[in-house]
Enzyme design. Structure first.
Site, PDB file in Angstrom:
ATOM      1  N   ASN A 113       0.959  -1.349  -0.055  1.00  0.00           N
ATOM      2  CA  ASN A 113      -0.031   0.171  -0.219  1.00  0.00           C
ATOM      3  C   ASN A 113       0.922   1.440  -0.106  1.00  0.00           C
ATOM      4  O   ASN A 113       1.870   1.349   0.645  1.00  0.00           O
ATOM      5  CB  ASN A 113      -1.014  -0.104   1.044  1.00  0.00           C
ATOM      6  CG  ASN A 113      -0.430  -0.135   2.275  1.00  0.00           C
ATOM      7  OD1 ASN A 113       0.633  -1.027   2.755  1.00  0.00           O
ATOM      8  ND2 ASN A 113      -1.024   0.628   3.535  1.00  0.00           N
ATOM      9  N   ILE A 114       0.311   2.233  -0.719  1.00  0.00           N
ATOM     10  CA  ILE A 114       1.048   3.570  -0.829  1.00  0.00           C
ATOM     11  C   ILE A 114      -0.054   4.565  -0.587  1.00  0.00           C
ATOM     12  O   ILE A 114      -0.899   4.808  -1.317  1.00  0.00           O
ATOM     13  CB  ILE A 114       1.510   3.839  -2.208  1.00  0.00           C
ATOM     14  CG1 ILE A 114       2.545   2.599  -2.799  1.00  0.00           C
ATOM     15  CG2 ILE A 114       2.314   5.029  -2.285  1.00  0.00           C
ATOM     16  CD1 ILE A 114       2.788   2.434  -4.067  1.00  0.00           C
ATOM     17  N   GLU A 115       0.104   5.335   0.685  1.00  0.00           N
ATOM     18  CA  GLU A 115      -0.846   6.297   0.931  1.00  0.00           C
ATOM     19  C   GLU A 115      -0.418   7.575   0.712  1.00  0.00           C
ATOM     20  O   GLU A 115       0.616   7.928  -0.102  1.00  0.00           O
ATOM     21  CB  GLU A 115      -0.606   6.270   2.605  1.00  0.00           C
ATOM     22  CG  GLU A 115      -1.494   5.095   3.137  1.00  0.00           C
ATOM     23  CD  GLU A 115      -1.655   4.999   4.519  1.00  0.00           C
ATOM     24  OE1 GLU A 115      -2.092   4.017   5.251  1.00  0.00           O
ATOM     25  OE2 GLU A 115      -1.040   5.824   5.353  1.00  0.00           O
ATOM     26  N   ASN A 116      -1.201   8.521   0.779  1.00  0.00           N
ATOM     27  CA  ASN A 116      -1.132   9.804   0.255  1.00  0.00           C
ATOM     28  C   ASN A 116      -1.748  10.842   1.418  1.00  0.00           C
ATOM     29  O   ASN A 116      -2.625  10.584   1.743  1.00  0.00           O
ATOM     30  CB  ASN A 116      -1.705  10.122  -1.141  1.00  0.00           C
ATOM     31  CG  ASN A 116      -1.226  11.529  -1.929  1.00  0.00           C
ATOM     32  OD1 ASN A 116      -1.895  12.483  -1.662  1.00  0.00           O
ATOM     33  ND2 ASN A 116      -0.573  11.388  -2.951  1.00  0.00           N
ATOM     34  N   ALA A 117      -1.208  11.984   1.284  1.00  0.00           N
ATOM     35  CA  ALA A 117      -1.803  12.857   2.257  1.00  0.00           C
ATOM     36  C   ALA A 117      -3.256  13.365   1.766  1.00  0.00           C
ATOM     37  O   ALA A 117      -3.899  13.645   2.776  1.00  0.00           O
ATOM     38  CB  ALA A 117      -0.852  14.344   2.398  1.00  0.00           C
ATOM     39  N   SER A 118      -3.550  13.421   0.608  1.00  0.00           N
ATOM     40  CA  SER A 118      -4.730  13.603   0.071  1.00  0.00           C
ATOM     41  C   SER A 118      -5.448  12.021   0.212  1.00  0.00           C
ATOM     42  O   SER A 118      -5.314  11.107  -0.738  1.00  0.00           O
ATOM     43  CB  SER A 118      -4.742  13.984  -1.321  1.00  0.00           C
ATOM     44  OG  SER A 118      -6.217  13.950  -1.549  1.00  0.00           O
ATOM     45  N   TYR A 119      -5.961  11.450   1.269  1.00  0.00           N
ATOM     46  CA  TYR A 119      -6.413  10.151   1.590  1.00  0.00           C
ATOM     47  C   TYR A 119      -7.057   9.389   0.247  1.00  0.00           C
ATOM     48  O   TYR A 119      -6.649   8.083   0.489  1.00  0.00           O
ATOM     49  CB  TYR A 119      -7.285  10.190   2.720  1.00  0.00           C
ATOM     50  CG  TYR A 119      -6.552  10.487   4.173  1.00  0.00           C
ATOM     51  CD1 TYR A 119      -4.999  10.303   4.476  1.00  0.00           C
ATOM     52  CD2 TYR A 119      -7.524  11.154   5.280  1.00  0.00           C
ATOM     53  CE1 TYR A 119      -4.680  10.606   5.579  1.00  0.00           C
ATOM     54  CE2 TYR A 119      -6.644  11.374   6.334  1.00  0.00           C
ATOM     55  CZ  TYR A 119      -5.330  11.213   6.541  1.00  0.00           C
ATOM     56  OH  TYR A 119      -4.612  11.827   7.687  1.00  0.00           O
ATOM     57  N   CYS A 156      -4.004   0.774  -2.497  1.00  0.00           N
ATOM     58  CA  CYS A 156      -3.925  -0.612  -1.763  1.00  0.00           C
ATOM     59  C   CYS A 156      -2.959  -1.548  -2.301  1.00  0.00           C
ATOM     60  O   CYS A 156      -2.623  -1.280  -3.538  1.00  0.00           O
ATOM     61  CB  CYS A 156      -5.163  -1.341  -1.965  1.00  0.00           C
ATOM     62  SG  CYS A 156      -6.808  -0.419  -1.302  1.00  0.00           S
ATOM     63  N   GLU A 187      -3.187  -4.585  -3.286  1.00  0.00           N
ATOM     64  CA  GLU A 187      -3.404  -5.462  -4.205  1.00  0.00           C
ATOM     65  C   GLU A 187      -3.663  -4.746  -5.648  1.00  0.00           C
ATOM     66  O   GLU A 187      -3.306  -5.400  -6.683  1.00  0.00           O
ATOM     67  CB  GLU A 187      -4.950  -6.019  -3.845  1.00  0.00           C
ATOM     68  CG  GLU A 187      -5.032  -6.600  -2.693  1.00  0.00           C
ATOM     69  CD  GLU A 187      -5.529  -6.134  -1.575  1.00  0.00           C
ATOM     70  OE1 GLU A 187      -6.090  -6.563  -0.707  1.00  0.00           O
ATOM     71  OE2 GLU A 187      -4.747  -4.962  -1.280  1.00  0.00           O
TER      72      GLU A 187
END
Length: 138
Positions: free
Chosen positions: A42-48, A53, A55
């Site tokens: 998973n790679i999150e971003n400050a802009s949720y 994900c 997968e």
């Protein structure tokens, strides 16, 4: 490849997670009929809403390499220190993305949903019954 090997590949992918907001690293490993494995995290971003994900990342990597079917098994792992011990399952979006890849090859892959000491195996068709896919557009 054994289920244990596939789960280990998913856990290794989770180490590369970028999850500073949730603190919830997820790893995914896709096994194809030819024996190849593609992983994602998973790679999150400050802009949720722009987070990706594990997968979805793995499917995008596979498709970017020209893989269009042959999906036989998927392992999905979450962090060992979160949750109530229930195995993690793909979210709705990931179920759709995985289903599309499976439908391209006419497979119904086993999905290994993993928690510490607990692996639940379900078929894609159980996670997303009556899935919308390429054939739905014909």
């Amino acid at each position: 490849m054994t289920d244990t090997d596939l789960i280990a590949a998913a856990r290794a992918a989770a180490v590369q997670s970028y999850s500073p907001y949730s603190g919830y690293p997820v790893g995914a490993a896709l096994l194809f009929a030819d024996g190849s494995v593609v992983t994602g995290t998973n790679i999150e971003n400050a802009s949720y809403g722009l987070a990706l994900c594990a997968e979805t990342v793995a499917v995008a990597k596979a498709m970017a390499d020209g893989v269009r079917g042959g999906l036989v098994k998927v392992a999905v792992t979450g962090p060992d220190d979160k949750g109530a011990g229930d195995p993690i399952t793909p979210c709705g979006r990931c179920r759709q993305v995985l289903s599309e890849l499976a439908q391209l090859g006419g497979t119904d892959p086993a999905i290994l949903c993993v928690a510490p000491g607990n692996v639940r195996t379900v078929r894609m068709s159980e996670l997303l019954p009556h899935a919308f896919g390429p054939a739905s557009l014909k």
